[in-house]
Design a protein around this motif. Structure first.
Motif, PDB file in Angstrom:
ATOM      1  N   UNK A  16      -0.090   2.043  -6.201  1.00 39.56           N
ATOM      2  CA  UNK A  16       0.112   0.724  -5.601  1.00 39.56           C
ATOM      3  C   UNK A  16       1.312   0.749  -4.673  1.00 39.56           C
ATOM      4  N   UNK A  17       1.076   0.389  -3.405  1.00 38.13           N
ATOM      5  CA  UNK A  17       2.134   0.294  -2.397  1.00 38.13           C
ATOM      6  C   UNK A  17       2.660  -1.134  -2.412  1.00 38.13           C
ATOM      7  N   UNK A  18       3.880  -1.307  -2.917  1.00 38.19           N
ATOM      8  CA  UNK A  18       4.433  -2.654  -3.068  1.00 38.19           C
ATOM      9  C   UNK A  18       4.798  -3.293  -1.734  1.00 38.19           C
ATOM     10  N   UNK A  19       5.122  -2.501  -0.716  1.00 37.18           N
ATOM     11  CA  UNK A  19       5.497  -3.091   0.567  1.00 37.18           C
ATOM     12  C   UNK A  19       4.281  -3.603   1.339  1.00 37.18           C
ATOM     13  N   UNK A  20       3.110  -3.012   1.123  1.00 37.23           N
ATOM     14  CA  UNK A  20       1.896  -3.462   1.806  1.00 37.23           C
ATOM     15  C   UNK A  20       0.987  -4.262   0.884  1.00 37.23           C
ATOM     16  N   UNK A  21       1.329  -4.310  -0.396  1.00 37.82           N
ATOM     17  CA  UNK A  21       0.542  -5.023  -1.404  1.00 37.82           C
ATOM     18  C   UNK A  21      -0.900  -4.506  -1.449  1.00 37.82           C
ATOM     19  N   UNK A  22      -1.045  -3.174  -1.412  1.00 42.48           N
ATOM     20  CA  UNK A  22      -2.354  -2.536  -1.480  1.00 42.48           C
ATOM     21  C   UNK A  22      -2.327  -1.448  -2.538  1.00 42.48           C
ATOM     22  N   UNK A  46      -3.090   2.825 -15.582  1.00 47.22           N
ATOM     23  CA  UNK A  46      -1.719   3.319 -15.429  1.00 47.22           C
ATOM     24  C   UNK A  46      -1.281   3.115 -13.981  1.00 47.22           C
ATOM     25  N   UNK A  47      -0.027   2.709 -13.788  1.00 50.59           N
ATOM     26  CA  UNK A  47       0.473   2.341 -12.460  1.00 50.59           C
ATOM     27  C   UNK A  47       1.472   3.364 -11.946  1.00 50.59           C
ATOM     28  N   UNK A  48       1.230   3.853 -10.732  1.00 52.20           N
ATOM     29  CA  UNK A  48       2.176   4.710 -10.026  1.00 52.20           C
ATOM     30  C   UNK A  48       2.600   3.940  -8.785  1.00 52.20           C
ATOM     31  N   UNK A  49       3.859   3.497  -8.753  1.00 52.69           N
ATOM     32  CA  UNK A  49       4.358   2.670  -7.648  1.00 52.69           C
ATOM     33  C   UNK A  49       4.762   3.534  -6.461  1.00 52.69           C
ATOM     34  N   UNK A  50       4.400   3.065  -5.273  1.00 55.66           N
ATOM     35  CA  UNK A  50       4.747   3.744  -4.026  1.00 55.66           C
ATOM     36  C   UNK A  50       5.631   2.837  -3.189  1.00 55.66           C
ATOM     37  N   UNK A  51       6.617   3.419  -2.522  1.00 52.83           N
ATOM     38  CA  UNK A  51       7.435   2.657  -1.589  1.00 52.83           C
ATOM     39  C   UNK A  51       6.781   2.607  -0.219  1.00 52.83           C
ATOM     40  N   UNK A  52       6.173   3.710   0.175  1.00 47.35           N
ATOM     41  CA  UNK A  52       5.545   3.813   1.485  1.00 47.35           C
ATOM     42  C   UNK A  52       4.231   4.564   1.343  1.00 47.35           C
TER      43      UNK A  52
END
Length: 91
Positions: A16-22, A46-52
């Motif tokens: 999940x890209x938090x900056x693009x909400x996708x 399970x969630x793997x967070x992405x910055x970009x």
């Protein structure tokens, strides 16, 4: 898939890209540190967070940020010009 060649934690992970909400569901063995998120299908993954990601990076989106071309030293001088002028001694 061949048996016994993938790690035990090879499962569907939500990237999940938090900056693009996708987000994207991908089979992976990436470490998620116990974080989970409910996806649009109603299941918890399970969630793997992405910055970009490709959804938010300017190279892929074509949206460039405004970059100030002025240097740091000149910005400093402009900001503190009045303070610096009071300390200068005219000869």
């Amino acid at each position: 898939m061949k048996p016994n060649i993938h790690p035990d934690n090879y499962r569907t992970v939500l990237f999940f890209d938090s900056s693009a909400n996708e987000g994207w569901l991908i089979r992976s063995c990436a470490e998620t540190h116990g974080k989970t998120m409910v996806w649009t299908d109603g299941k918890e993954y399970p969630l793997f967070s992405l910055d970009t990601s490709s959804a938010s990076h300017p190279v892929y989106t074509g949206k460039q940020r405004n970059v100030n071309t002025e240097g740091r030293a000149s910005k400093f001088n402009q900001r503190f010009q009045s303070v610096m002028s009071s300390f200068r001694k005219d000869k």
